[in-house]
Write a protein that holds these residues in place. Sequence first.
Motif, PDB file in Angstrom:
ATOM      1  N   PHE A  39     -15.504  -3.205  -2.954  1.00  0.00           N
ATOM      2  CA  PHE A  39     -14.267  -3.888  -3.314  1.00  0.00           C
ATOM      3  C   PHE A  39     -14.331  -5.325  -2.809  1.00  0.00           C
ATOM      4  O   PHE A  39     -15.403  -5.810  -2.437  1.00  0.00           O
ATOM      5  CB  PHE A  39     -13.069  -3.120  -2.745  1.00  0.00           C
TER       6      PHE A  39
ATOM      7  N   LYS B 280      -6.361   6.546  -1.416  1.00  0.00           N
ATOM      8  CA  LYS B 280      -6.409   7.178  -2.740  1.00  0.00           C
ATOM      9  C   LYS B 280      -7.398   8.336  -2.756  1.00  0.00           C
ATOM     10  O   LYS B 280      -7.095   9.436  -3.251  1.00  0.00           O
ATOM     11  CB  LYS B 280      -6.816   6.148  -3.806  1.00  0.00           C
ATOM     12  N   ILE B 281      -8.593   8.086  -2.216  1.00  0.00           N
ATOM     13  CA  ILE B 281      -9.634   9.117  -2.208  1.00  0.00           C
ATOM     14  C   ILE B 281      -9.173  10.330  -1.396  1.00  0.00           C
ATOM     15  O   ILE B 281      -9.320  11.488  -1.831  1.00  0.00           O
ATOM     16  CB  ILE B 281     -10.942   8.545  -1.640  1.00  0.00           C
TER      17      ILE B 281
ATOM     18  N   ASN C 266      -8.005   2.140  -1.241  1.00  0.00           N
ATOM     19  CA  ASN C 266      -8.850   3.076  -1.967  1.00  0.00           C
ATOM     20  C   ASN C 266      -9.254   4.261  -1.108  1.00  0.00           C
ATOM     21  O   ASN C 266      -9.404   5.379  -1.615  1.00  0.00           O
ATOM     22  CB  ASN C 266     -10.059   2.349  -2.541  1.00  0.00           C
TER      23      ASN C 266
ATOM     24  N   THR D 206     -13.961   2.317   6.284  1.00  0.00           N
ATOM     25  CA  THR D 206     -13.700   1.093   5.517  1.00  0.00           C
ATOM     26  C   THR D 206     -14.318  -0.087   6.249  1.00  0.00           C
ATOM     27  O   THR D 206     -14.209  -0.207   7.477  1.00  0.00           O
ATOM     28  CB  THR D 206     -12.197   0.853   5.321  1.00  0.00           C
TER      29      THR D 206
ATOM     30  N   VAL E 129     -13.144  11.771  -6.963  1.00  0.00           N
ATOM     31  CA  VAL E 129     -12.353  10.894  -7.830  1.00  0.00           C
ATOM     32  C   VAL E 129     -12.937  10.904  -9.240  1.00  0.00           C
ATOM     33  O   VAL E 129     -14.148  10.792  -9.428  1.00  0.00           O
ATOM     34  CB  VAL E 129     -12.332   9.463  -7.262  1.00  0.00           C
TER      35      VAL E 129
ATOM     36  N   ALA F 216     -18.281   2.873  -2.493  1.00  0.00           N
ATOM     37  CA  ALA F 216     -17.693   2.055  -3.549  1.00  0.00           C
ATOM     38  C   ALA F 216     -17.358   0.696  -2.954  1.00  0.00           C
ATOM     39  O   ALA F 216     -16.907   0.609  -1.797  1.00  0.00           O
ATOM     40  CB  ALA F 216     -16.439   2.718  -4.125  1.00  0.00           C
TER      41      ALA F 216
ATOM     42  N   LEU G 266     -11.894   4.496  -9.419  1.00  0.00           N
ATOM     43  CA  LEU G 266     -12.204   3.475  -8.429  1.00  0.00           C
ATOM     44  C   LEU G 266     -12.833   2.285  -9.143  1.00  0.00           C
ATOM     45  O   LEU G 266     -13.515   2.451 -10.152  1.00  0.00           O
ATOM     46  CB  LEU G 266     -13.183   4.008  -7.375  1.00  0.00           C
ATOM     47  N   GLY G 267     -12.632   1.104  -8.589  1.00  0.00           N
ATOM     48  CA  GLY G 267     -13.277  -0.076  -9.163  1.00  0.00           C
ATOM     49  C   GLY G 267     -12.414  -1.311  -9.043  1.00  0.00           C
ATOM     50  O   GLY G 267     -11.487  -1.373  -8.236  1.00  0.00           O
TER      51      GLY G 267
ATOM     52  N   GLU H 249      -7.971  -3.800   0.051  1.00  0.00           N
ATOM     53  CA  GLU H 249      -8.413  -2.977  -1.074  1.00  0.00           C
ATOM     54  C   GLU H 249      -9.184  -1.759  -0.593  1.00  0.00           C
ATOM     55  O   GLU H 249      -9.028  -0.654  -1.128  1.00  0.00           O
ATOM     56  CB  GLU H 249      -9.298  -3.792  -2.015  1.00  0.00           C
TER      57      GLU H 249
ATOM     58  N   MET I 138     -16.098  11.199  -1.907  1.00  0.00           N
ATOM     59  CA  MET I 138     -16.237  10.054  -2.792  1.00  0.00           C
ATOM     60  C   MET I 138     -16.361  10.484  -4.259  1.00  0.00           C
ATOM     61  O   MET I 138     -15.895   9.780  -5.166  1.00  0.00           O
ATOM     62  CB  MET I 138     -17.449   9.217  -2.386  1.00  0.00           C
TER      63      MET I 138
END
Length: 449
Positions: free
Chosen positions: A133, A145-146, A142, A291, A315, A131, A320-321, A138, A312
Motif C-alpha cells: 500500500f 479488513k483482513i 487493510n 503492518t 480475502v 500486500a 485488497l489493492g 492504509e 492473507m
Amino acid sequence: MAPDTTAAAATAGLPQERRLVTAVPGPRSAALHERRRGAVSDGVASTLPVYVADAAGGVIVDIDGNSLIDLGSGIAVASVGNAAPRVVDAVQEAITHFTHTCFMVTPYEGYVAVAEKLNEVTPGSHAKKTALFNSGSEAVENAVKIARLATGRTAVVVFDHAYHGRTNLTMALTAKAMPYKAGFGPFAGEIYRMPMSYPFRDGLDGKEAAARAISQIQTQIGAGNVAAVLIEPIQGEGGFVVPADGFLPALSEWCTANGVVFIADEIQTGFCRTGDWFACDHEGVVPDLITTAKGIAGGMPLAAVTGRAELMDAVHAGGLGGTYGGNPIACAAALAAIETMEAEDLVGAARGIEAIARPRLEALAAETGRIGEVRGRGAMIAVEFVARGTTDPDAAAAGAVARACHAAGVVVLTCGSYGNVIRLLPPLVIGDALLSEGLDVLADAVRGL
C-alpha cells in the motif's frame, strides 16, 4: 567539534556538521513560509518551518545554508539516511523504465520481490504473504479488513495512548483527540480501547498489565466477538511507551487461544529502528499480521501488510489493492533500503546509538530532576518531562526544550498523550560525533529550564 566523515555521508557529499549561518528559521525560509501560508492548508502543520535544500547522513541543510543535526528522520522514515546511495541508484535505474502501470492491471517484478523480502524478514517461519500500500494508515485499515473477513467477527481491540493513523477508521483506532480526532467524527464503530502497559505510570509488571487488559476484553466484549487485537510493540506518538516484559507475549498467547488475529503495528518500530529488525523480535512475539511503512523504502511512499498466508488469502480477489500501492519506484527503493540495512548492519547501528544516548540521558535525568523516565530501545529513545519531585506531566518543559534545540540547530520531536515527551529518532547512519553533539544541545536545553 570536527565533522563526521562516515561512508554514507561522504558518498552523499554533505559535510556532517552542525552549522548555523542565520537564525533558525532564516530569512529565505521565512519568505517561503509566507508563500506557503497563501497556498497550503493551515491544517497541515510543520514542527520546524525551515525549508530543506539537501539532506544526507545525519544532517538537513535548509535554503538559508544552515546545517541542522537530524534527530527525527522524518518521523523514522529516513532510517538509512536521506539520499542513501543504494536507494538513489535504485530509484534512478527504475525510473528510466516506467513510473507506473498499476500492479492490479499489469504487474511487475519489483512488487513480487518486495513481498518475498518482507515474507523473509518479518517475525516467524510460517508461510506468509504480503500486500503493498502507500501509507501506514492504509496498511492498518487493510489489516483490520483482513482480520474481520478471515474471522467473521467485527470487534477490534486497541490500547490507551495508541496512534494508528488519520483516516476515519484509523482515527477511531487512535487514542489522542487533539490534533488527530477533534471535530472529525463520527468514527467507525466496533472499536474497543483497553489499558496499555505503561510501567512508569501504572507500576504493573507485564503479566499483571496483560491480565487487566484481557479481563476487560472478556468482560466488555467477549472473546468470541473479537476479530483482532491491534498494538504497537512500542508506542510511537503516544510517548514511546515500552510495555513491561511479558505483556506482549501474554496478549499474543491469549489471541492464539481464542482465534483472535494479533496485529503488530510496526510502522514506526520496524526495520532495525529498535535494535532488532522488528520490535516484536525482542520477546520472540510472532504476530499473525504485521503492518509496516515509514523506514521501509528510504523515504519513498510504501507500506505493507504481511501475515499468515491463510489469513492473507482469505480475502476475495480484488478485495485488497489501490491504484498506487506498490509503486515500482517505491519498490526499487525498498529493496535497496533493505539491502543497506543488511550490508551496513543497521541493527547493530541502532544498538550503538542507544549505547551512546541512554547513559547520557539517564545521567541528565538524575542531574536535573526534570525527566521522569528515559525509555525506548535502539534508536527509538524518549525522555518524559515531569514537574520536579512529582510524576505530573510537564508539557511546557518538553515544548521549551524542543524550541531551544530547534533554535540551536537540532531537530527533535515532541509526542505523548500529555505532550510531555521528546522523542529521538536519528538516522541509523548518523555518526557518533554528530549524535553526541546533538545530545550536548539537548542537555543544555534541559539544564536551561
